[in-house]
Design an enzyme around this catalytic site. Structure first.
Site, PDB file in Angstrom:
ATOM      1  N   CYS A 137       1.621   4.942   3.368  1.00 19.53           N
ATOM      2  CA  CYS A 137       2.680   5.290   4.322  1.00 19.53           C
ATOM      3  C   CYS A 137       4.047   5.099   3.671  1.00 19.53           C
ATOM      4  CB  CYS A 137       2.597   4.416   5.569  1.00 19.53           C
ATOM      5  SG  CYS A 137       1.100   4.622   6.544  1.00 19.53           S
ATOM      6  N   CYS A 148       0.851  -1.188   0.000  1.00 22.22           N
ATOM      7  CA  CYS A 148       0.000   0.000   0.000  1.00 22.22           C
ATOM      8  C   CYS A 148       0.889   1.240   0.000  1.00 22.22           C
ATOM      9  CB  CYS A 148      -0.893  -0.012   1.231  1.00 22.22           C
ATOM     10  SG  CYS A 148      -1.807   1.522   1.515  1.00 22.22           S
ATOM     11  N   CYS A 173       2.155  22.866   3.411  1.00 18.78           N
ATOM     12  CA  CYS A 173       2.222  21.406   3.445  1.00 18.78           C
ATOM     13  C   CYS A 173       3.253  20.874   2.463  1.00 18.78           C
ATOM     14  CB  CYS A 173       0.845  20.797   3.143  1.00 18.78           C
ATOM     15  SG  CYS A 173       0.181  21.251   1.527  1.00 18.78           S
TER      16      CYS A 173
END
Length: 439
Positions: free
Chosen positions: A80, A77, A395
């Site tokens: 992360c 995935c 960000c």
């Protein structure tokens, strides 16, 4: 060095995105899921003229920062990037990455503060968006693999509430027989399942479809315990953008309530809001400290969203003006102003780069732009307003560094840079930078 070669590498450090960086005879080699200061055996999977990408075969000498990932899907995935790094190590790495971007891109040489983190590094997300695709005859709901749009169907994610996994599995059962979205052919109907959690664990379920057609059992989502609203959002465009312009509330109020520093905020299904409330509060505290309010200030809040920063500051300053392009977020901000009984905040709807030319006389400018940062015209206009203080919430360290350099050229001095770990286990970095006007 060619694709398929097996080589031994010493990983010096991590780079933006979380990849390890090694060098072989002057050639940069990027290695996903590597850790700083470790020796590995790796296989070259991509070779370009000026760099290569390799995958780990064996960790020969592990980094002192390496740890066992909690999630069994880590590495498959793509959600992360840093679970293989101890959490204190993650905070040090993020500080170093931010410092490197500031110095290398912006020539900004200001000490970056340490990242303080007192809340949980797990289960912190209050919003999760799942892509939906077709898997043979059935839907597949999950997350994308790293740097691809191949979907990984996982049983549990440790970044969001357990309830989200339960709702996703129930949705998968209810949508059996429906058509998932094929982005290459721009076919199929169900594109995304988005879950948002508000105060008291109330959950809004948003189903994004390509057409106005309702999935047959969509209304049954309202029967799942904990679900307070069910919403259909329609996005007919061939785009990676998740939400379309049309939203239909099928059950409940359609919005969630968030509480930050004691203030309650209404957040509509498609409005932006920080996904980590404890760290959003930490960010707000840093902004307040940067503004250093005395009660006399006129504050301009650019990219103001649903009014979180504006309304939190409103009780400490003379006046706040927010500017936001999203009409739904502006509507939320105005409702939040009424809810909170605030009399000294106004919100303007429009593009910042257009509206800012019509504004003047502000003591402080706060801005929280999207990842791409600001264009030069907007930054020039901010400088032309001559506020004593500019507080830049970012960000993206790269665009932050670029924009800070432009503001410094236009008469401001960056005095403080404070990262906030809004997204543990990932390589994302949130930052509050404070600039003061040169006398």
């Amino acid at each position: 060095m060619v694709t398929g070669d097996e080589i031994e590498l010493f990983v010096n450090r991590l780079v933006p995105g979380g990849e390890g960086l090694a060098e072989v005879a002057g050639l940069k080699v990027f290695v996903p899921y590597a850790a700083p200061e470790e020796r590995i055996r790796a296989r070259v999977v991509k070779r370009k003229s000026d760099y290569a990408v390799a995958e780990i075969i064996q960790v020969v000498e592990p980094s002192p920062l390496r740890t066992e990932p909690r999630c069994q899907y880590y590495g498959q995935c793509g959600g992360c990037q840093l679970q293989h790094i101890s959490y204190p190590g993650q905070l040090v790495i993020k500080k170093l990455l931010l410092n490197d971007a500031l110095q290398r891109i912006g020539k900004i040489f200001v000490p970056v503060t340490n990242i303080a983190y007192k809340s949980s590094q797990w289960r912190y997300r209050n919003k999760t968006q799942y892509p939906v695709t077709q898997n043979t005859n059935d839907l597949k709901i999950g997350f994308y693999e790293r740097r691809s749009h191949n979907l990984v169907s996982i049983a549990e994610c440790f970044l969001h509430p357990n309830k989200f996994d339960q709702i996703r599995l129930e949705a998968l059962k209810l949508f059996k027989g429906e058509n998932g979205y094929d982005e290459k052919r721009h076919q199929g109907n169900i594109r995304h399942l988005v879950l948002r959690q508000g105060k008291e664990d109330e959950i809004t379920v948003i189903v994004v479809t390509r057409t106005k057609k309702l999935p047959a059992k969509l209304a049954a989502l309202a029967d799942i315990p904990g679900v307070k609203s069910v919403v259909q959002n329609i996005n007919p465009e061939k785009t990676n953008r998740i939400f379309g312009k049309e939203t239909k509330i099928l059950f409940g109020s359609g919005f969630v309530k968030k509480v930050v520093l004691g203030r309650e905020f209404r957040v509509s299904p498609t409005s932006f809001f920080q996904v980590n409330i404890p760290q959003a509060e930490e960010l707000c505290r840093k902004v307040i400290n940067a503004v250093a309010p005395t009660g006399t200030e006129s504050v301009l809040d650019l990219y103001s969203g649903v009014g979180m920063l504006s309304l939190i500051l409103s009780g400490m300053v003379r006046k706040v003006t927010g500017v936001e392009i999203d009409p739904i977020a502006v509507s939320d901000a105005r409702i939040n102003t009424e809810w909170q009984g605030v009399k000294n905040a106004v919100f303007l709807e429009g593009d910042v780069k257009n509206l800012i030319g019509e504004l003047n006389c502000f003591d402080v400018v706060v801005l929280d732009p999207p990842r791409k940062g600001c264009d030069i015209a907007t930054l020039s206009r901010i400088a032309a307003l001559k506020p004593r203080t500019v507080v830049y919430v970012s960000c993206n360290p790269a665009t932050l560094a670029r924009d800070l350099a432009i503001l410094e050229e236009k008469g401001y001095l960056c005095e403080r840079v404070e990262p906030v770990d809004m997204f543990p286990q990932t390589s994302h970095i949130e930052t509050v930078a404070t600039l003061q006007r040169k006398i």
